[in-house]
Design a protein around this motif. Sequence first.
Motif, PDB file in Angstrom:
ATOM      1  N   VAL A   1      -2.320  11.810   0.655  1.00 52.25           N
ATOM      2  CA  VAL A   1      -1.347  12.536   1.471  1.00 52.25           C
ATOM      3  C   VAL A   1      -1.675  14.030   1.515  1.00 52.25           C
ATOM      4  O   VAL A   1      -1.548  14.662   2.564  1.00 52.25           O
TER       5      VAL A   1
ATOM      6  N   PHE B   1      -5.845   5.308   6.303  1.00 56.22           N
ATOM      7  CA  PHE B   1      -5.110   4.068   6.025  1.00 56.22           C
ATOM      8  C   PHE B   1      -5.854   2.861   6.596  1.00 56.22           C
ATOM      9  O   PHE B   1      -6.102   1.880   5.895  1.00 56.22           O
TER      10      PHE B   1
ATOM     11  N   THR C   1       0.837  -1.199   0.000  1.00 55.17           N
ATOM     12  CA  THR C   1       0.000   0.000   0.000  1.00 55.17           C
ATOM     13  C   THR C   1       0.873   1.252   0.000  1.00 55.17           C
ATOM     14  O   THR C   1       2.077   1.180   0.253  1.00 55.17           O
ATOM     15  N   CYS C   2       0.248   2.358  -0.291  1.00 58.47           N
ATOM     16  CA  CYS C   2       0.982   3.629  -0.318  1.00 58.47           C
ATOM     17  C   CYS C   2       0.014   4.776  -0.071  1.00 58.47           C
ATOM     18  O   CYS C   2      -1.209   4.611  -0.181  1.00 58.47           O
ATOM     19  N   GLY C   3       0.560   5.929   0.243  1.00 58.95           N
ATOM     20  CA  GLY C   3      -0.222   7.154   0.250  1.00 58.95           C
ATOM     21  C   GLY C   3      -0.087   7.783  -1.124  1.00 58.95           C
ATOM     22  O   GLY C   3       0.976   7.691  -1.742  1.00 58.95           O
TER      23      GLY C   3
ATOM     24  N   SER D   1       8.277   6.938   8.176  1.00 57.87           N
ATOM     25  CA  SER D   1       7.105   7.407   8.911  1.00 57.87           C
ATOM     26  C   SER D   1       5.865   7.321   8.039  1.00 57.87           C
ATOM     27  O   SER D   1       5.936   7.553   6.830  1.00 57.87           O
ATOM     28  N   LEU D   2       4.731   7.003   8.691  1.00 51.51           N
ATOM     29  CA  LEU D   2       3.461   6.959   7.954  1.00 51.51           C
ATOM     30  C   LEU D   2       2.991   8.381   7.658  1.00 51.51           C
ATOM     31  O   LEU D   2       2.468   8.655   6.575  1.00 51.51           O
TER      32      LEU D   2
ATOM     33  N   THR E   1      -3.983   3.770  -0.318  1.00 54.37           N
ATOM     34  CA  THR E   1      -4.940   3.648   0.801  1.00 54.37           C
ATOM     35  C   THR E   1      -5.371   5.006   1.340  1.00 54.37           C
ATOM     36  O   THR E   1      -6.385   5.110   2.026  1.00 54.37           O
ATOM     37  N   ASP E   2      -4.560   6.037   1.086  1.00 49.42           N
ATOM     38  CA  ASP E   2      -4.864   7.346   1.688  1.00 49.42           C
ATOM     39  C   ASP E   2      -4.270   8.450   0.828  1.00 49.42           C
ATOM     40  O   ASP E   2      -3.324   8.237   0.083  1.00 49.42           O
TER      41      ASP E   2
ATOM     42  N   LYS F   1       3.780   7.737  -1.848  1.00 52.97           N
ATOM     43  CA  LYS F   1       4.822   7.557  -0.830  1.00 52.97           C
ATOM     44  C   LYS F   1       4.584   6.255  -0.070  1.00 52.97           C
ATOM     45  O   LYS F   1       3.431   5.836   0.101  1.00 52.97           O
ATOM     46  N   ASP F   2       5.684   5.608   0.319  1.00 53.15           N
ATOM     47  CA  ASP F   2       5.541   4.371   1.093  1.00 53.15           C
ATOM     48  C   ASP F   2       6.649   4.287   2.136  1.00 53.15           C
ATOM     49  O   ASP F   2       7.307   5.296   2.408  1.00 53.15           O
ATOM     50  N   MET F   3       6.858   3.082   2.692  1.00 52.15           N
ATOM     51  CA  MET F   3       7.863   2.939   3.746  1.00 52.15           C
ATOM     52  C   MET F   3       8.925   1.884   3.417  1.00 52.15           C
ATOM     53  O   MET F   3       9.714   1.519   4.296  1.00 52.15           O
TER      54      MET F   3
ATOM     55  N   THR G   1      -3.869  10.686   8.014  1.00 56.68           N
ATOM     56  CA  THR G   1      -3.349   9.526   7.263  1.00 56.68           C
ATOM     57  C   THR G   1      -3.699   8.198   7.930  1.00 56.68           C
ATOM     58  O   THR G   1      -4.183   7.275   7.285  1.00 56.68           O
TER      59      THR G   1
HETATM   60  N1  ADE Z   1       1.305   3.073   3.202  1.00 57.22           N
HETATM   61  C1  ADE Z   1       0.026   3.402   3.019  1.00 57.22           C
HETATM   62  N2  ADE Z   1      -0.170   4.733   3.158  1.00 57.22           N
HETATM   63  C2  ADE Z   1       1.034   5.267   3.428  1.00 57.22           C
HETATM   64  C3  ADE Z   1       1.504   6.575   3.670  1.00 57.22           C
HETATM   65  N3  ADE Z   1       0.699   7.617   3.675  1.00 57.22           N
HETATM   66  N4  ADE Z   1       2.821   6.733   3.915  1.00 57.22           N
HETATM   67  C4  ADE Z   1       3.656   5.686   3.920  1.00 57.22           C
HETATM   68  N5  ADE Z   1       3.278   4.438   3.694  1.00 57.22           N
HETATM   69  C5  ADE Z   1       1.981   4.215   3.446  1.00 57.22           C
END
Ligand code: ADE
Length: 273
Positions: free
Chosen positions: A233, A243, A122-124, A186-187, A230-231, A205-207, A239
């Motif tokens: 930014v 998420f 997943t990612c923002g 960081s989320l 998922t969200d 963006k992701d982690m 967030t």
């Molecule tokens: N994974 C899902 N949403 C995220 C976010 N906003 N930042 C980092 N990783 C995520």
Amino acid sequence: FTSTFALLFTTAPLSHAVSTMSSKKIHNVVIAIAMEAEAKPFIEHLKLDQSKDFFNPRSPFQAYQGKYNECNLTVITNGKDEVHGTGVDNVGTIPATLATYLALDKLEVDDNKVDLLINAGTCGGFKSMGAEVGDVFLTTAVANHDRRIPIPSFTDYGIGKIESTNVPNLAKALDAKMGVCTTGNSLDAHDIDHHHMKENEASVKDMEAAAIAWTCEMHKTPHFGLKVVTDIVDGDKPTQEEFMENLGTAAKSLQEALPKAIEFICGKDHGEL
Ligand code: ADE
């Protein structure tokens, strides 16, 4: 000396070109997914078996293997946090780097050199870059947005931008968007992170993505990210709330997109992606 010099400088770029344009068919694929909830539907859908002895049991990492048409698939997940005893998923760059390194190393030693690694998860997403919740993004490049080293010779290393394998045909087949993914541990995101995400033209963006790409480069393994939003930014909702609200839907979307991606990729060569 002159002829050796000339040979070095005429053959080195050529051999690089040959290796990157290799027509080797893709048969051995690793899919790196940080969180169990993201990976579970895909593992069940493809009926992959857990490989208990793939990772050293002292590590938290998990591996699931099986075949899909012509492909050998290995799904790796980062397991749960036992160090701090929280039991949550090991998200972030450190576990992602280590799990990816160990998996690529093991498969290489077992003479199973990996043809492609997909970092799924997943990612923002940035609505200013056209992202909406539920979108599937394929990465064109990855970079770090939280590695600031204001010493001139270290700045580029900190950003650590790495191009992804080019997959325009796959994007068409999946009806996916394409863009840069930047990574941080960081989320949420602070102003300085936003500055670096903008500098790198991040769509999402992701982690984990930049860390996984760095590890793949070490193994000369082609790689790209397949990320579900998922969200938003640059939206109004916090967030973490957005998420958690959309994680289930995103996992389903991942479960639809990933088998289609595997179906498209397996048996093709890199130039066809
Ligand atoms: N994974 C899902 N949403 C995220 C976010 N906003 N930042 C980092 N990783 C995520």
